[in-house]
Structures are given as C-alpha cells and as structure tokens.
Motif scaffolding. Structure first.
Motif, PDB file in Angstrom:
ATOM      1  N   HIS A 103      41.384 -23.327 112.775  1.00 36.62           N
ATOM      2  CA  HIS A 103      41.570 -24.414 111.824  1.00 36.62           C
ATOM      3  C   HIS A 103      42.945 -25.065 112.019  1.00 36.62           C
ATOM      4  N   GLU A 135      30.317 -33.818 114.371  1.00 30.40           N
ATOM      5  CA  GLU A 135      29.484 -33.097 115.327  1.00 30.40           C
ATOM      6  C   GLU A 135      30.074 -33.164 116.736  1.00 30.40           C
ATOM      7  N   GLY A 184      33.172 -30.903 116.900  1.00 31.14           N
ATOM      8  CA  GLY A 184      32.776 -29.498 116.979  1.00 31.14           C
ATOM      9  C   GLY A 184      32.315 -29.108 118.367  1.00 31.14           C
ATOM     10  N   SER A 214      33.179 -24.367 114.826  1.00 29.04           N
ATOM     11  CA  SER A 214      32.090 -24.506 113.871  1.00 29.04           C
ATOM     12  C   SER A 214      32.250 -25.758 113.016  1.00 29.04           C
ATOM     13  N   ARG A 215      31.177 -26.135 112.371  1.00 25.71           N
ATOM     14  CA  ARG A 215      31.217 -27.281 111.475  1.00 25.71           C
ATOM     15  C   ARG A 215      32.165 -27.034 110.319  1.00 25.71           C
ATOM     16  N   THR A 216      32.264 -25.768 109.897  1.00 31.33           N
ATOM     17  CA  THR A 216      33.183 -25.432 108.806  1.00 31.33           C
ATOM     18  C   THR A 216      34.623 -25.697 109.206  1.00 31.33           C
ATOM     19  N   VAL A 217      34.997 -25.301 110.431  1.00 31.62           N
ATOM     20  CA  VAL A 217      36.363 -25.527 110.920  1.00 31.62           C
ATOM     21  C   VAL A 217      36.650 -27.025 110.990  1.00 31.62           C
ATOM     22  N   ARG A 230      35.141 -29.480 109.332  1.00 30.45           N
ATOM     23  CA  ARG A 230      35.152 -30.053 107.991  1.00 30.45           C
ATOM     24  C   ARG A 230      36.479 -29.773 107.279  1.00 30.45           C
ATOM     25  N   GLU A 231      36.946 -28.531 107.326  1.00 30.47           N
ATOM     26  CA  GLU A 231      38.199 -28.189 106.666  1.00 30.47           C
ATOM     27  C   GLU A 231      39.390 -28.870 107.324  1.00 30.47           C
ATOM     28  N   SER A 232      39.364 -29.012 108.639  1.00 29.36           N
ATOM     29  CA  SER A 232      40.457 -29.676 109.351  1.00 29.36           C
ATOM     30  C   SER A 232      40.539 -31.145 108.962  1.00 29.36           C
ATOM     31  N   ARG A 242      39.552 -32.424 106.196  1.00 27.95           N
ATOM     32  CA  ARG A 242      40.027 -32.497 104.811  1.00 27.95           C
ATOM     33  C   ARG A 242      41.551 -32.441 104.762  1.00 27.95           C
TER      34      ARG A 242
END
Length: 295
Positions: free
Chosen positions: A67, A92, A95, A101-104, A106-108, A110
C-alpha cells in the motif's frame, strides 16, 4: 557524551545501515523493497509511455508494505507530471500493472484523494487533479516535489515559509519558560556538536529537525505548532536525503546555541535575531531575502 546523544547516534547508525528503528517508516527503492517479487516492475511501456516511466525511476517508499509503495509511486508520477491533470486512473489497470489486489489499489487511491492529487466521481472515475487542488503542505507532496522536476521551486518556497514561521516562533518561545523543553533544546545542541565532531551528518540532521520542532512547540501557538511538520520536511529535503537544511558547520551550531541561550534568558528579540541569522547563513535562504523585487 550524554545518554541522549548516545541513543540518537546509535539510532542514526541503524537507519544508515538500512535497519529501521522503532516506529520508523520504511524507506527503500521500490524495485528492491521486501515483497517486490510480488509487485514486480510494472510493464507499462507498451502503449503508455508515461505510465511506463515508473519502472525506470528509483524512489523512496513512505509507509509499509504494498500500500505504501503504491501510494509513493503513483504520488511521485502525479507530482512529477508523468500523469498530467485530468488523466484517468483505472483501478483495474493499476492492479494488473503493479500486480496488487483491488484492495491495495482502492486504499492507495483514497490516500491520494485525501492529499488532493486525485478525485473519484460516479460515472467519471478517478482522475488526476490540477496542482491548484493539491495539498501542498502535505509532507509527502513536499518530498515528492523536492525530489522531482519542481525541486528548485519547492526548496525556495520552503525556505521562504521557514523565514516567515521560525523567527516569529523563536520570539514567542522566549515568553514560555518551560524548563523541560529548554533543556531538551540544549541536549539537541550537544548532540549536534558531538555529531559534527564525528562527521555524523545523519545524527546532526535528526537532532537539528527535533530542535526546530521543539522550538515551534515552545512558542505556545497551536497554529504555528501545526506547521512544525512543514519545517521538518524542509530540513529533510533542502539539503538532500542525509544532511538537513543547515549543514554541520561551527557557524550553524553557534547560532543554534545562541537561540537556546536567548530563550533561557527570556530575550525574545535576541532569539528572533539569532534565528534570522541562522536561516540566512544557508545559501538557499539568502536568495529569498534579497532587495525588494521590481514589478
């Protein structure tokens, strides 16, 4: 040498050897970071030369894990201009290119949005925002600008800001007789002196940064205290990745000691004058205290 000086010297050597001390942030080139085998070098050259440049740029990483690395990489690309304003960022694609991952992702994104670098809107997606929307006082953005194409402007602006903040803080600090903080300032001067005699620029710069942060805290102005992170960032980036804004010199050390003595005596005018002298000995600051500009 005091116990405090010994502790800081040991911590600085650990950091210089690549070993993170307690609570420190990881800082290493992206491609060589632990876990880099999972992230890999993004193959963005094909069809997108701007995004491809990230694989060729060695950069420090603020934060831990994938992240933090992704925030660092995307942030540097935006600030450097590799990703221009209004450029779409497709989660996408990010990633896939970075193999995270999509989570990484998304959080980045943000984090970058909180810094004003990108915006996410329904039916529009995530896009790079113009410089006017960036939080230019954010420590990460300060660092990214200072080591990118805007380095000269960033360091000049930081020097000008320090010239505004720190002399006032020194004057105000003289009216607050907190002996514990004043003692700590004296400790920092001792550490800087010992580090200079040992040729230890890293310890000198760390003690220097804490000295200036303590002085702003001592001023008793919460709005000024909120700006202490800017001064710390300025000290970090103005002289390079190791030495701070004030090079380890006898003159610099003498001015630090003079400020501490003035604070101990409650002499605000002397503290302010000594701070201006300290800032002016640095060549980057001399350029921001010229004769009035002609318009």
């Amino acid at each position: 040498m005091s116990t405090l000086a010994h502790t800081m010297m040991t911590a600085a050597r650990s950091a210089d050897s690549g070993l993170a001390g307690p609570g420190e942030l990881d800082r290493y080139p992206f491609a060589d970071a632990p876990g880099a085998d999972r992230v890999g070098v993004p193959a963005w050259e094909s069809g997108d030369s701007e995004l491809g440049r990230v694989g060729r740029r060695a950069a420090g990483s603020r934060g831990r894990g994938l992240h933090g690395q992704l925030v660092q990489q995307l942030g540097q690309m935006i600030v450097s201009g590799d990703l221009g304003a209004d450029r779409p960022l497709v989660p996408e694609e990010i990633g896939q290119r970075f193999e995270v991952s999509r989570t990484v992702v998304r959080e980045s994104l943000r984090v970058l949005e909180a810094k004003g670098l990108v915006s996410a809107r329904p039916n529009v997606g995530t896009r790079v925002r113009p410089v006017s929307d960036w939080n230019l006082l954010d420590p990460d953005i300060i660092e990214w600008r200072a080591y990118g194409p805007q380095r000269d402007d960033q360091r000049r602006e930081l020097s000008e800001l320090r010239w505004t903040i720190e002399p006032l803080a020194a004057r105000l600090a003289a009216g607050h007789g907190r002996e514990d903080v004043q003692q700590r300032l004296g400790d920092m001067v001792e550490i800087m002196g010992h580090a200079m005699s040992q040729g230890d620029a890293l310890t000198f710069s760390r003690a220097d940064a804490e000295y200036h942060s303590l002085l702003i805290q001592l001023a008793g102005n919460r709005m000024l205290e909120h700006l202490s992170g800017i001064v710390s960032s300025a000290l970090h980036v103005s002289g390079g990745p190791i030495t701070g804004c004030d090079r380890p010199t006898e003159i610099s050390l003498a001015h630090h000691a003079r400020i501490a003595d003035a604070l101990g005596a409650g002499d605000g005018a002397a503290a302010e004058t000594a701070m201006r002298q300290l800032l002016t000995i640095h060549p980057e600051v001399e350029r921001v205290v010229p004769a009035p500009r002609e318009h």
